[in-house]
Design an enzyme around this catalytic site. Structure first.
Site, PDB file in Angstrom:
ATOM      1  CE  LYS B  49      -4.348  -1.540   0.397  1.00 55.27           C
ATOM      2  NZ  LYS B  49      -5.431  -1.135  -0.539  1.00 55.27           N
ATOM      3  CB  SER B 299      -0.137  -8.137  -0.745  1.00 56.18           C
ATOM      4  OG  SER B 299      -0.957  -8.877   0.124  1.00 56.18           O
TER       5      SER B 299
END
Lengths: 314, 314
Positions: B49, B299
């Site tokens: 992110k 991720s």
């Protein structure tokens, strides 16, 4: 002995993992120095022990290899010998206490090792190993008190210097002293001015006492969470090497060890076993006079679910 | 859009971590292909992110920067915006549910963000964010449905291709689809023949359904352990990009997600959050027709102690 480590490195090339070095801006700020973490938790079978086992066994003559090797260890050294035996097609016999965790017995057998269980209440693992070794003409690969094992472990620090540049301080965990003595010789060979510090759990500080008094101290079944350092004492070979090449020994509490494992888990996102976090624990708790560029050996990452759950609950 | 990702990469250079790619002989044998794990758990603040947030905020004009940015997210995106705001000296406002974990509220405040809490039972976070945005002339940085955010996320896959060589398959987790759409465009730009697969928890398979029916499906408060994928639906921008650039979507069970996190912990010695392990879970459970060289985006690594303890007990 430094040349011995350089030769070990050649032998390990392409067989051991060239493990990464991690850094963290947060950690550097927190400690107040540039920290280089040598990630031996990413080594084959999860710990630096692979280095010493591979160096020792790959050096044997073909006749010795055909007869097989033996060791006594329920921990990372036993697994390392079993794995190297599998890789080099050398038969391995591992003496393990019958109360060792089932996963460890299974892992060694999974690598094809012959596992001989003994009763730690009534039998000595060294005696059993010596008896079988003589009967079967096997070569003994002891966990730490052996120059080929020590030289193999020292390669971790040789690599670290090449990756991080000249360090002026190195911290490494200390159990039987194989890793510490090998790494100290490697560090001094690379930079004679590098301060080398061994770190022990306060609950198992026999090596600290031995270092400070220059007399060999022993300890029986220390109850530290850092299971890789539950050795009785330094060895006949490692003790003098440590006296000669190590600058200081410090100890850390169980809580400090747990907090270091937590820091590595939550901040660095890596899995390090309690013994492997000793060097970082010393830094996070200001146990040493800082220098500028500090290397830390994270010696292994083999932690069982129960121990990690305990650490995450603390 | 591929050029947008290339530009994002230039913008991120020296600011985002160039995360490592890990491989494992054991994993390759287990799956039957060459697997390259892109370790975004080692990204700044612990997840990919950061890439989208940095790309979006660094692109703003000086006037926009001086007015500040706003977002709604109790998860990794909120932390990423807060951190980037701190780095670029841009004031950040984060809308978070009042029942968000105290650690997450504290972390965002620690980065200097203004945190506005709302009651998720009675209020919509988007409505509150829009109201404050208009009142204060802030720039909205949404969690996924924004081309600059998508382009930032795609840089993870650009890097992966440079590190691993041409991949012929890529697996990536899917929540709102920012990571998946960005990575799919990057992968197709690098190798038009690369198969791109999105992976969702079966308990939150709205994107699978949307992909297969080509109609947008929504889901409310899915109870998956993979908290990063608890989004209501794909976005207006991400959905068409996914239809155009993704080859298939598959889903995995909660048990399969947990086993993948365990594998990464015990075998690879890395900490990956449940959402981050979705791609590996699909591979370990034969959810895709294999190709030779497979990239997997891990991720993120932001997992709390309680969730990890649960996973280690399973």
């Amino acid at each position: 002995m430094f040349n011995h480590i350089i030769n070990a490195r050649k032998r390990l090339k392409g067989h051991a993992n060239h493990t990464p070095v991690m850094t963290s801006g947060t950690l550097n700020k927190l400690v107040g120095a540039d920290i280089y973490l040598k990630c031996e938790n990413f080594q084959k079978m999860g710990a630096f022990k692979f280095r010493g086992a591979y160096n020792s066994i790959s050096k044997l003559t073909n006749i010795e290899k055909s007869k097989g090797v033996i060791t006594y260890s329920s921990g990372n050294h036993g697994q390392a010998v079993a794995l190297v035996g599998k890789m080099l097609k050398v038969e391995t016999t591992i003496i393990m206490p019958r109360n060792a965790p089932a996963t460890k017995l299974a892992a060694a057998k999974g690598y094809g090792a012959i596992v001989i269980e003994y009763n730690p209440e009534t039998q000595s693992r060294e005696d059993i190993a010596l008896k079988i070794q003589e009967e079967q003409s096997l070569t003994m690969i002891p966990p730490f008190d052996h120059t080929d094992v020590i030289a193999g472990q020292g390669t971790a620090t040789l690599e670290l210097f090449d990756q991080a540049g000249p360090l002026d301080m190195l911290l490494t965990p200390c159990g039987g002293g194989g890793l510490l003595s090998g790494c100290a010789i490697a560090a001094k060979g690379k930079n004679p001015d590098c301060k080398v510090i061994g770190v022990e759990p306060a609950l198992a500080d026999d090596a600290c006492k031995s270092f400070k008094t220059r007399m060999l101290h022993t300890i029986k079944n220390p109850e530290t969470i850092a299971d890789g350092t539950r050795t009785t004492s330094l060895g006949k070979i490692t003790f003098p090497l440590i006296l000669e090449n190590v600058d200081d020994m410090v100890s850390v509490s169980e809580k400090q060890i747990i907090q270091a494992v937590q820091f590595l888990f939550f901040r660095m996102k890596i899995v390090v076993e309690p013994s492997g976090a000793l060097g970082l624990a010393a830094l996070l708790n200001k146990k040493v006079v800082l220098r500028k560029k500090i290397g830390v050996i994270l010696s292994g990452g083999n932690i069982d679910a129960e121990t990690m759950r305990l650490i995450l609950k603390s």
